[in-house]
Design a protein around this motif. Structure first.
Motif, PDB file in Angstrom:
ATOM      1  N   HIS A 227       0.812  -1.230   0.000  1.00 52.57           N
ATOM      2  CA  HIS A 227       0.000   0.000   0.000  1.00 52.57           C
ATOM      3  C   HIS A 227       0.843   1.276   0.000  1.00 52.57           C
ATOM      4  O   HIS A 227       0.495   2.251   0.678  1.00 52.57           O
ATOM      5  CB  HIS A 227      -0.997  -0.019   1.161  1.00 52.57           C
ATOM      6  N   ILE A 228       1.910   1.256  -0.750  1.00 52.02           N
ATOM      7  CA  ILE A 228       2.731   2.447  -0.953  1.00 52.02           C
ATOM      8  C   ILE A 228       2.221   3.050  -2.256  1.00 52.02           C
ATOM      9  O   ILE A 228       2.747   2.785  -3.334  1.00 52.02           O
ATOM     10  CB  ILE A 228       4.230   2.074  -1.025  1.00 52.02           C
ATOM     11  N   LEU A 229       1.151   3.826  -2.149  1.00 49.85           N
ATOM     12  CA  LEU A 229       0.406   4.247  -3.333  1.00 49.85           C
ATOM     13  C   LEU A 229       0.350   5.755  -3.532  1.00 49.85           C
ATOM     14  O   LEU A 229       0.265   6.229  -4.664  1.00 49.85           O
ATOM     15  CB  LEU A 229      -1.014   3.667  -3.280  1.00 49.85           C
ATOM     16  N   ASP A 230       0.364   6.505  -2.453  1.00 50.02           N
ATOM     17  CA  ASP A 230       0.358   7.964  -2.558  1.00 50.02           C
ATOM     18  C   ASP A 230       1.668   8.386  -3.232  1.00 50.02           C
ATOM     19  O   ASP A 230       2.741   7.900  -2.852  1.00 50.02           O
ATOM     20  CB  ASP A 230       0.255   8.558  -1.148  1.00 50.02           C
ATOM     21  N   PRO A 231       1.628   9.268  -4.209  1.00 52.32           N
ATOM     22  CA  PRO A 231       2.864   9.670  -4.896  1.00 52.32           C
ATOM     23  C   PRO A 231       3.958  10.196  -3.959  1.00 52.32           C
ATOM     24  O   PRO A 231       5.139   9.963  -4.189  1.00 52.32           O
ATOM     25  CB  PRO A 231       2.403  10.756  -5.870  1.00 52.32           C
ATOM     26  N   ARG A 232       3.570  10.858  -2.875  1.00 51.62           N
ATOM     27  CA  ARG A 232       4.572  11.335  -1.903  1.00 51.62           C
ATOM     28  C   ARG A 232       5.249  10.162  -1.209  1.00 51.62           C
ATOM     29  O   ARG A 232       6.452  10.187  -0.936  1.00 51.62           O
ATOM     30  CB  ARG A 232       3.914  12.254  -0.873  1.00 51.62           C
TER      31      ARG A 232
ATOM     32  N   ALA B 140       6.257   9.578   5.327  1.00 51.02           N
ATOM     33  CA  ALA B 140       6.505   9.985   3.938  1.00 51.02           C
ATOM     34  C   ALA B 140       5.447  10.955   3.445  1.00 51.02           C
ATOM     35  O   ALA B 140       5.769  11.986   2.849  1.00 51.02           O
ATOM     36  CB  ALA B 140       6.561   8.751   3.036  1.00 51.02           C
ATOM     37  N   THR B 141       4.193  10.647   3.684  1.00 49.14           N
ATOM     38  CA  THR B 141       3.127  11.520   3.183  1.00 49.14           C
ATOM     39  C   THR B 141       3.078  12.850   3.937  1.00 49.14           C
ATOM     40  O   THR B 141       2.610  13.843   3.399  1.00 49.14           O
ATOM     41  CB  THR B 141       1.747  10.830   3.222  1.00 49.14           C
ATOM     42  N   ALA B 142       3.597  12.866   5.162  1.00 51.41           N
ATOM     43  CA  ALA B 142       3.663  14.112   5.936  1.00 51.41           C
ATOM     44  C   ALA B 142       4.894  14.939   5.575  1.00 51.41           C
ATOM     45  O   ALA B 142       5.061  16.045   6.084  1.00 51.41           O
ATOM     46  CB  ALA B 142       3.661  13.801   7.432  1.00 51.41           C
ATOM     47  N   GLY B 143       5.757  14.389   4.717  1.00 48.75           N
ATOM     48  CA  GLY B 143       6.965  15.109   4.316  1.00 48.75           C
ATOM     49  C   GLY B 143       8.052  15.123   5.376  1.00 48.75           C
ATOM     50  O   GLY B 143       8.967  15.935   5.314  1.00 48.75           O
ATOM     51  N   MET B 144       7.978  14.199   6.332  1.00 46.84           N
ATOM     52  CA  MET B 144       8.953  14.140   7.426  1.00 46.84           C
ATOM     53  C   MET B 144      10.151  13.279   7.002  1.00 46.84           C
ATOM     54  O   MET B 144      10.415  12.214   7.567  1.00 46.84           O
ATOM     55  CB  MET B 144       8.273  13.614   8.690  1.00 46.84           C
ATOM     56  N   PHE B 145      10.856  13.759   6.005  1.00 49.63           N
ATOM     57  CA  PHE B 145      11.884  12.956   5.354  1.00 49.63           C
ATOM     58  C   PHE B 145      13.087  12.679   6.246  1.00 49.63           C
ATOM     59  O   PHE B 145      13.646  11.578   6.213  1.00 49.63           O
ATOM     60  CB  PHE B 145      12.315  13.629   4.048  1.00 49.63           C
ATOM     61  N   THR B 146      13.500  13.639   7.055  1.00 49.90           N
ATOM     62  CA  THR B 146      14.638  13.405   7.950  1.00 49.90           C
ATOM     63  C   THR B 146      14.276  12.365   9.001  1.00 49.90           C
ATOM     64  O   THR B 146      15.068  11.459   9.281  1.00 49.90           O
ATOM     65  CB  THR B 146      15.107  14.723   8.594  1.00 49.90           C
ATOM     66  N   THR B 147      13.094  12.459   9.571  1.00 49.14           N
ATOM     67  CA  THR B 147      12.643  11.456  10.545  1.00 49.14           C
ATOM     68  C   THR B 147      12.551  10.084   9.885  1.00 49.14           C
ATOM     69  O   THR B 147      12.946   9.073  10.480  1.00 49.14           O
ATOM     70  CB  THR B 147      11.280  11.859  11.150  1.00 49.14           C
TER      71      THR B 147
ATOM     72  N   TRP C  70      15.016  12.057  -3.505  1.00 53.37           N
ATOM     73  CA  TRP C  70      13.624  12.378  -3.191  1.00 53.37           C
ATOM     74  C   TRP C  70      13.118  13.479  -4.111  1.00 53.37           C
ATOM     75  O   TRP C  70      12.024  13.386  -4.677  1.00 53.37           O
ATOM     76  CB  TRP C  70      13.528  12.779  -1.720  1.00 53.37           C
ATOM     77  N   ASP C  71      13.932  14.523  -4.295  1.00 51.09           N
ATOM     78  CA  ASP C  71      13.552  15.608  -5.203  1.00 51.09           C
ATOM     79  C   ASP C  71      13.368  15.090  -6.630  1.00 51.09           C
ATOM     80  O   ASP C  71      12.406  15.452  -7.312  1.00 51.09           O
ATOM     81  CB  ASP C  71      14.599  16.723  -5.181  1.00 51.09           C
ATOM     82  N   ALA C  72      14.288  14.230  -7.073  1.00 52.76           N
ATOM     83  CA  ALA C  72      14.196  13.670  -8.424  1.00 52.76           C
ATOM     84  C   ALA C  72      12.968  12.772  -8.565  1.00 52.76           C
ATOM     85  O   ALA C  72      12.284  12.794  -9.600  1.00 52.76           O
ATOM     86  CB  ALA C  72      15.467  12.895  -8.756  1.00 52.76           C
TER      87      ALA C  72
END
Length: 184
Positions: free
Chosen positions: A34-39, A147-154, A173-175
């Motif tokens: 269920h890794i479906l959200d693009p973020r 991931a969906t919250a944008g908490m990439f460092t965590t 991640w940016d790419a």
């Protein structure tokens, strides 16, 4: 979401050949777990890309280094990994696209993936199982919410135990976000 080899290459930093090899397995892992959200997909690609050195390695490079020697009992690190037998450190070294490490984690992954990983830990080196183990780890550790919250460092800290390679992970991640058409 359709993970084309081009999207996988952009998000993981992989060569076109490696991206073509892994794309169907990454797609299956994302659908299964269920890794479906693009973020979420963007973060998954970036993290697996970094952890596998751009889909090149599905097995930890073994020295053993000073840190890897601590994987052996009776160290505290070995106990944390569930390594109880001499040789467990190398036997259950990091494998898969997110580097499943230690007897305890192999036992859990074996149950989750329905694979005999205790007798055949090398199964996680195969592209299909390497990708599925990463999806299993992502789901099992509830990383989609970060991931969906944008908490990439965590998210990086949860996978790596620190922020090792954060600049590469963020560039991937940016790419990945760009390849998936995300504007932020």
């Amino acid at each position: 979401m359709n993970l084309t080899p081009e999207v996988v290459a952009a998000g993981t930093g992989a060569s076109p050949a490696r991206a073509s090899l892994f794309a169907p397995f990454m797609q299956a892992a994302c659908e299964t777990y269920h890794i479906l959200d693009p973020r979420d997909v963007a973060a998954f690609l970036a993290q697996t890309g970094h952890e596998s050195d751009h889909l090149i390695f599905s097995r930890e490079l073994w020295g053993p280094t000073a840190a890897q020697k601590l994987y052996e009992p009776p160290s505290q690190k070995a106990r944390a990994l569930g390594n109880t037998q001499p040789g467990d450190g190398e036997r259950f070294c990091g494998r898969g696209l997110i580097q499943i490490t230690g007897r305890r984690n192999y036992t859990l992954a074996a149950i989750g993936l329905e694979l005999d990983l205790l007798n055949h830990p090398e199964l996680l080196e195969q592209p299909e199982h390497a990708a599925m183990s990463a999806g299993w780890f992502w789901w099992n550790n509830k990383l989609s919410a970060l991931a969906t919250a944008g908490m990439f460092t965590t998210l990086t800290e949860r996978i790596n135990g620190g922020t090792n390679g954060l600049a590469d992970r963020q560039a991937l991640w940016d790419a990945a976000k760009k390849a998936l058409g995300l504007t932020r």
